[in-house]
Design a protein around this motif. Structure first.
Motif, PDB file in Angstrom:
ATOM      1  N   ASN A 129      -1.558   2.863   1.759  1.00 37.70           N
ATOM      2  CA  ASN A 129      -1.943   1.766   0.858  1.00 37.70           C
ATOM      3  C   ASN A 129      -1.608   0.453   1.568  1.00 37.70           C
ATOM      4  O   ASN A 129      -0.748  -0.301   1.132  1.00 37.70           O
ATOM      5  N   ASP A 130      -2.295   0.218   2.667  1.00 32.79           N
ATOM      6  CA  ASP A 130      -1.980  -0.918   3.533  1.00 32.79           C
ATOM      7  C   ASP A 130      -2.714  -2.169   3.079  1.00 32.79           C
ATOM      8  O   ASP A 130      -3.887  -2.112   2.722  1.00 32.79           O
ATOM      9  N   GLN A 131      -2.013  -3.295   3.112  1.00 34.61           N
ATOM     10  CA  GLN A 131      -2.610  -4.577   2.760  1.00 34.61           C
ATOM     11  C   GLN A 131      -2.561  -5.486   3.979  1.00 34.61           C
ATOM     12  O   GLN A 131      -1.493  -5.749   4.519  1.00 34.61           O
ATOM     13  N   VAL A 132      -3.747  -5.944   4.392  1.00 30.96           N
ATOM     14  CA  VAL A 132      -3.859  -6.806   5.566  1.00 30.96           C
ATOM     15  C   VAL A 132      -4.397  -8.154   5.106  1.00 30.96           C
ATOM     16  O   VAL A 132      -5.520  -8.242   4.604  1.00 30.96           O
ATOM     17  N   THR A 133      -3.584  -9.184   5.257  1.00 29.71           N
ATOM     18  CA  THR A 133      -4.016 -10.539   4.896  1.00 29.71           C
ATOM     19  C   THR A 133      -4.730 -11.156   6.083  1.00 29.71           C
ATOM     20  O   THR A 133      -4.234 -11.118   7.209  1.00 29.71           O
ATOM     21  N   LEU A 134      -5.906 -11.698   5.812  1.00 35.88           N
ATOM     22  CA  LEU A 134      -6.717 -12.329   6.851  1.00 35.88           C
ATOM     23  C   LEU A 134      -6.234 -13.772   7.013  1.00 35.88           C
ATOM     24  O   LEU A 134      -6.549 -14.630   6.203  1.00 35.88           O
ATOM     25  N   THR A 135      -5.451 -14.015   8.038  1.00 34.82           N
ATOM     26  CA  THR A 135      -4.743 -15.292   8.179  1.00 34.82           C
ATOM     27  C   THR A 135      -5.457 -16.319   9.041  1.00 34.82           C
ATOM     28  O   THR A 135      -5.053 -17.479   9.048  1.00 34.82           O
ATOM     29  N   GLU A 136      -6.490 -15.889   9.787  1.00 36.90           N
ATOM     30  CA  GLU A 136      -7.185 -16.802  10.689  1.00 36.90           C
ATOM     31  C   GLU A 136      -8.690 -16.662  10.551  1.00 36.90           C
ATOM     32  O   GLU A 136      -9.183 -15.583  10.226  1.00 36.90           O
ATOM     33  N   ALA A 137      -9.386 -17.759  10.852  1.00 41.73           N
ATOM     34  CA  ALA A 137     -10.845 -17.709  10.928  1.00 41.73           C
ATOM     35  C   ALA A 137     -11.183 -17.154  12.311  1.00 41.73           C
ATOM     36  O   ALA A 137     -11.023 -17.840  13.316  1.00 41.73           O
ATOM     37  N   LYS A 138     -11.589 -15.888  12.345  1.00 46.82           N
ATOM     38  CA  LYS A 138     -11.895 -15.208  13.611  1.00 46.82           C
ATOM     39  C   LYS A 138     -12.559 -13.876  13.302  1.00 46.82           C
ATOM     40  O   LYS A 138     -12.762 -13.523  12.138  1.00 46.82           O
ATOM     41  N   LYS A 139     -12.865 -13.111  14.348  1.00 50.72           N
ATOM     42  CA  LYS A 139     -13.356 -11.744  14.176  1.00 50.72           C
ATOM     43  C   LYS A 139     -12.156 -10.808  14.134  1.00 50.72           C
ATOM     44  O   LYS A 139     -11.240 -10.921  14.958  1.00 50.72           O
ATOM     45  N   TYR A 140     -12.178  -9.903  13.178  1.00 49.69           N
ATOM     46  CA  TYR A 140     -11.156  -8.867  13.061  1.00 49.69           C
ATOM     47  C   TYR A 140     -11.827  -7.527  13.328  1.00 49.69           C
ATOM     48  O   TYR A 140     -12.976  -7.309  12.921  1.00 49.69           O
ATOM     49  N   TRP A 141     -11.077  -6.612  13.953  1.00 51.42           N
ATOM     50  CA  TRP A 141     -11.594  -5.284  14.280  1.00 51.42           C
ATOM     51  C   TRP A 141     -10.588  -4.237  13.806  1.00 51.42           C
ATOM     52  O   TRP A 141      -9.395  -4.351  14.091  1.00 51.42           O
ATOM     53  N   PHE A 142     -11.072  -3.199  13.103  1.00 50.10           N
ATOM     54  CA  PHE A 142     -10.202  -2.163  12.557  1.00 50.10           C
ATOM     55  C   PHE A 142     -10.752  -0.784  12.915  1.00 50.10           C
ATOM     56  O   PHE A 142     -11.972  -0.566  12.891  1.00 50.10           O
ATOM     57  N   VAL A 143      -9.852   0.145  13.227  1.00 49.20           N
ATOM     58  CA  VAL A 143     -10.233   1.526  13.523  1.00 49.20           C
ATOM     59  C   VAL A 143      -9.215   2.475  12.894  1.00 49.20           C
ATOM     60  O   VAL A 143      -8.082   2.088  12.611  1.00 49.20           O
ATOM     61  N   CYS A 144      -9.642   3.713  12.705  1.00 46.30           N
ATOM     62  CA  CYS A 144      -8.711   4.794  12.385  1.00 46.30           C
ATOM     63  C   CYS A 144      -8.378   5.457  13.710  1.00 46.30           C
ATOM     64  O   CYS A 144      -9.277   5.792  14.491  1.00 46.30           O
ATOM     65  N   ASN A 145      -7.092   5.662  13.988  1.00 40.68           N
ATOM     66  CA  ASN A 145      -6.672   6.205  15.273  1.00 40.68           C
ATOM     67  C   ASN A 145      -6.524   7.718  15.258  1.00 40.68           C
ATOM     68  O   ASN A 145      -6.165   8.304  16.267  1.00 40.68           O
ATOM     69  N   VAL A 146      -6.800   8.385  14.164  1.00 42.18           N
ATOM     70  CA  VAL A 146      -6.731   9.847  14.133  1.00 42.18           C
ATOM     71  C   VAL A 146      -7.859  10.380  15.020  1.00 42.18           C
ATOM     72  O   VAL A 146      -8.986   9.867  14.988  1.00 42.18           O
ATOM     73  N   ALA A 147      -7.556  11.400  15.807  1.00 40.95           N
ATOM     74  CA  ALA A 147      -8.502  11.931  16.800  1.00 40.95           C
ATOM     75  C   ALA A 147      -9.897  12.142  16.214  1.00 40.95           C
ATOM     76  O   ALA A 147     -10.067  12.835  15.211  1.00 40.95           O
TER      77      ALA A 147
END
Length: 181
Positions: free
Chosen positions: A97-115
């Motif tokens: 239940n992760d909360q990520v606050t977008l703190t900057e005007a930029k590109k964000y990239w997210f992945v799942c690291n499970v194989a």
């Protein structure tokens, strides 16, 4: 001489409201559950999901998933493209239940690291725009008509307060009214 207590009271209330308004005018943000009701899992097309919304600085992404079955890595663009997390990892989230606050005007990239999950589609990138207070205001309703409720980015009715300019005008009017006395 006329009693100016009502004027002082009105001016004090307006000043307090103006100051409070200025403090919270930029504090409004949206909370997005990644994948909406499907959450963060391998059955969602996150490219399509992320295109539905306009993200702004201060917004929050919530990743909901079964802890241990998935995770969330914020990564660089090259890591996003390769799905190789041996380098380019900016943050790791594993709570379910992760909360990520977008703190900057930029590109964000997210992945799942499970194989296999990243290569299977559990990844997305978003562009985050500057402050939400820079948005253009909705058109004014026609005379006698009520304005329709504003709808936020998740489709819910949004409660929007006064803008920065509204508070400044309110403060100026209260000062002007009391200076006439």
């Amino acid at each position: 001489m006329e009693d100016s207590k009502p004027c002082r009271y009105f001016s004090s209330v307006c000043t307090i409201l103006a100051v409070l308004g200025l403090l919270v005018s930029g504090a409004a943000s949206e909370v997005y559950t990644v994948g909406d009701s499907d959450g963060w899992n391998s059955a969602v097309d996150y490219g399509v999901w992320s295109q539905k919304y306009n993200f702004s600085v201060g917004d929050v992404l919530v990743f909901k998933y079964v802890k241990g079955q998935h995770d969330v890595y914020e990564v660089t663009e090259s890591t996003f493209r390769s799905c190789d997390t041996s380098t380019g990892v900016l943050a790791k989230h594993t709570s379910g239940n992760d909360q990520v606050t977008l703190t900057e005007a930029k590109k964000y990239w997210f992945v799942c690291n499970v194989a296999g999950h990243c290569l299977g589609g559990m990844r997305f990138g978003i562009v985050v725009k500057g402050s939400i207070t820079a948005e253009s205001p909705a058109p004014a309703p026609q005379s006698g008509a009520l304005a329709p409720p504003q709808i936020n980015k998740n489709g819910d009715q949004a409660l929007r307060g006064l803008s920065l300019w509204d508070y400044l005008i309110l403060l100026g009017v209260s000062i002007q009214l009391c200076s006439v006395q």
